[in-house]
Design an enzyme around this catalytic site. Structure first.
Site, short mmCIF file in Angstrom:
data_model
loop_
_atom_site.label_atom_id
_atom_site.label_comp_id
_atom_site.label_asym_id
_atom_site.label_seq_id
_atom_site.Cartn_x
_atom_site.Cartn_y
_atom_site.Cartn_z
N THR A 1 -8.09 3.51 8.46
CA THR A 1 -9.36 2.78 8.42
C THR A 1 -9.59 2.06 9.75
O THR A 1 -8.93 1.08 10.05
CB THR A 1 -9.34 1.76 7.27
OG1 THR A 1 -8.78 2.38 6.13
CG2 THR A 1 -10.73 1.27 6.97
N GLU B 1 -11.17 -9.18 3.01
CA GLU B 1 -9.90 -8.85 3.66
C GLU B 1 -10.18 -8.72 5.15
O GLU B 1 -11.03 -7.92 5.55
CB GLU B 1 -9.30 -7.56 3.09
CG GLU B 1 -7.96 -7.22 3.77
CD GLU B 1 -7.20 -6.11 3.09
OE1 GLU B 1 -7.39 -5.87 1.88
OE2 GLU B 1 -6.39 -5.47 3.79
N HIS C 1 -3.83 -4.46 7.88
CA HIS C 1 -3.93 -3.35 8.83
C HIS C 1 -3.04 -3.60 10.05
O HIS C 1 -3.24 -4.58 10.77
CB HIS C 1 -5.35 -3.06 9.30
CG HIS C 1 -5.50 -1.61 9.68
ND1 HIS C 1 -5.08 -1.11 10.89
CD2 HIS C 1 -5.94 -0.55 8.97
CE1 HIS C 1 -5.30 0.19 10.91
NE2 HIS C 1 -5.80 0.56 9.75
N ARG D 1 -9.44 8.03 -1.03
CA ARG D 1 -10.34 8.50 0.02
C ARG D 1 -11.25 9.60 -0.49
O ARG D 1 -10.89 10.36 -1.38
CB ARG D 1 -9.53 9.04 1.21
CG ARG D 1 -8.77 7.99 1.98
CD ARG D 1 -8.12 8.63 3.21
NE ARG D 1 -9.13 9.11 4.12
CZ ARG D 1 -9.56 8.44 5.19
NH1 ARG D 1 -9.02 7.28 5.51
NH2 ARG D 1 -10.50 8.93 5.95
N HIS E 1 1.12 6.24 1.63
CA HIS E 1 1.88 7.15 2.49
C HIS E 1 2.97 7.91 1.75
O HIS E 1 3.46 8.92 2.24
CB HIS E 1 2.47 6.39 3.68
CG HIS E 1 1.41 5.98 4.68
ND1 HIS E 1 0.12 6.46 4.61
CD2 HIS E 1 1.43 5.16 5.74
CE1 HIS E 1 -0.59 5.94 5.59
NE2 HIS E 1 0.19 5.14 6.29
N ASN F 1 0.86 -1.19 0.00
CA ASN F 1 0.00 0.00 0.00
C ASN F 1 0.89 1.24 0.00
O ASN F 1 1.61 1.50 0.97
CB ASN F 1 -0.90 -0.04 1.24
CG ASN F 1 -1.87 1.12 1.28
OD1 ASN F 1 -1.49 2.24 0.97
ND2 ASN F 1 -3.10 0.87 1.65
N GLU G 1 -8.72 0.56 -2.62
CA GLU G 1 -9.63 0.58 -1.47
C GLU G 1 -10.48 1.83 -1.59
O GLU G 1 -9.98 2.90 -1.95
CB GLU G 1 -8.83 0.65 -0.18
CG GLU G 1 -7.86 -0.47 0.02
CD GLU G 1 -6.86 -0.16 1.12
OE1 GLU G 1 -6.91 0.93 1.71
OE2 GLU G 1 -6.03 -1.03 1.38
N HIS H 1 -5.59 3.68 -1.67
CA HIS H 1 -6.90 4.02 -1.10
C HIS H 1 -7.30 5.39 -1.63
O HIS H 1 -6.65 6.39 -1.33
CB HIS H 1 -6.78 4.04 0.43
CG HIS H 1 -8.07 4.25 1.16
ND1 HIS H 1 -8.18 4.10 2.52
CD2 HIS H 1 -9.31 4.60 0.72
CE1 HIS H 1 -9.43 4.36 2.89
NE2 HIS H 1 -10.14 4.67 1.82
N ARG I 1 -6.93 12.81 0.80
CA ARG I 1 -5.83 13.35 1.61
C ARG I 1 -4.46 12.84 1.15
O ARG I 1 -3.45 13.41 1.49
CB ARG I 1 -6.04 13.02 3.09
CG ARG I 1 -5.86 11.57 3.44
CD ARG I 1 -5.76 11.39 4.95
NE ARG I 1 -7.02 11.66 5.60
CZ ARG I 1 -7.44 10.96 6.67
NH1 ARG I 1 -6.70 10.00 7.17
NH2 ARG I 1 -8.60 11.24 7.23
N1 PXP Z 1 -5.85 -3.00 4.00
C1 PXP Z 1 -6.83 -2.07 4.05
C2 PXP Z 1 -8.18 -2.46 3.55
C3 PXP Z 1 -6.58 -0.78 4.55
O1 PXP Z 1 -7.58 0.13 4.61
C4 PXP Z 1 -5.27 -0.45 4.97
C5 PXP Z 1 -4.98 0.94 5.46
O2 PXP Z 1 -5.12 1.83 4.39
C6 PXP Z 1 -4.27 -1.44 4.86
C7 PXP Z 1 -4.60 -2.71 4.40
C8 PXP Z 1 -2.86 -1.17 5.23
O3 PXP Z 1 -2.76 -0.92 6.60
P1 PXP Z 1 -1.36 -0.46 7.20
O4 PXP Z 1 -1.03 0.85 6.60
O5 PXP Z 1 -1.63 -0.39 8.68
O6 PXP Z 1 -0.36 -1.52 6.83
#
Ligand code: PXP
Length: 259
Positions: A100, A148, A211, A44, A9, A6, A69, A42, A48
């Site tokens: 999330t 998930e 997550h 959003r 960031h 992901n 996402e 994601h 952001r």
């Molecule tokens: N999976 C989903 C569905 C999420 O919403 C997120 C956070 O955006 C993640 C995975 C990744 O989570 P983390 O950044 O805590 O690894």
């Protein structure tokens, strides 16, 4: 075990200055070069980090499956249907949250319609849910391909038990408990995730998890045989600031390579 990196960031850092640095496309290529099996972003409602232009450019250039996402908001769903990634993962979304929090409310008005719209565009659908049987049944009923499982509660318990978090200002107040209690809760949450994965797989759903997964707690989740994919953001991007993104992705791939 597949790894979805992901990369949201990267855009949080970009937003800190409002310039195109770091570049999200360069990050995507680095993650793929290092072995990322999937790119996860994601989109959003508040944009952001990732915005529509990022999502479209990533879709155009990404050589591995793209998992977007998103919330079940009608406007967002229409944008995702138009971008047509391989998969959309439906997540709950609150404007004021940092990330999330918790799984999707599978009784939410508009969920059926969102799934239907995405499926019409031939997008695989996943629901980001708490490890509970009712939510899994709903994913099956809606003919989603994936679920998930939200590993946030597991990750928080793991950190409070196995790191110095409880002695820091980031301590999770609700989890300031005796170690024996934390151990018991962690075991219970892990068993809940395991049972949910077994049940979902028995219904023919593909099972992903994500997550709060990091370089310490990931092997435990990765060792659940019914889980075929992990989506990880924060810990990989955080490590990449020290090691570089390719090394951070490779180190995570190494941790899960035999799972
Ligand atoms: N999976 C989903 C569905 C999420 O919403 C997120 C956070 O955006 C993640 C995975 C990744 O989570 P983390 O950044 O805590 O690894």
């Amino acid at each position: 075990m597949k790894l979805g990196v992901n990369i949201d960031h990267i855009c949080v850092l970009r937003a800190a200055r409002g310039v195109n640095d770091p570049d999200i496309i360069a990050a995507m290529f680095a993650a793929i070069k290092a072995g990322s099996d999937q790119i996860t972003i994601h989109l959003r409602e508040d944009r952001r980090h990732i915005d529509d232009d990022d999502a479209r450019r990533i879709k155009a250039l990404c050589k591995v499956p793209l998992n977007i996402e998103c919330s079940i908001d009608k406007d967002i769903i229409n944008i995702i249907a138009d971008i047509a990634p391989q998969r959309a993962t439906l997540v709950p979304e609150k404007r004021e949250e940092l990330t999330t929090e918790g799984g999707l409310n599978t009784d939410a008005k508009g969920l059926e319609k969102a799934v239907e719209t995405l499926k019409k565009s031939e997008i695989e659908v996943s629901l980001f849910i708490e490890p509970n049987l009712a939510a899994i049944n709903k994913a099956k009923e809606l003919e989603c391909e994936y679920i998930e499982l939200h590993t946030g509660a597991f990750a928080n318990l793991y950190l409070m038990l196995n790191s110095n978090l409880s002695q820091s200002k980031y301590s999770i107040k609700a989890l300031e408990l005796p170690r024996a209690k934390l151990k018991e809760k962690l075991k219970k949450e892990y068993e809940r995730i395991k049972a949910a994965a077994i049940y979902a797989k028995s219904l023919g759903l593909e099972v992903a998890a994500g997550h709060g997964l990091n370089y310490q707690n990931t092997p435990l989740i990765a060792s659940i045989p019914q889980i075929c994919e992990l989506n990880i953001g924060q810990s990989i991007i955080a490590r990449s600031t020290i090691t570089g993104l390719e090394t951070a992705v490779k180190e995570m791939k190494e941790l899960i390579k035999n799972c």
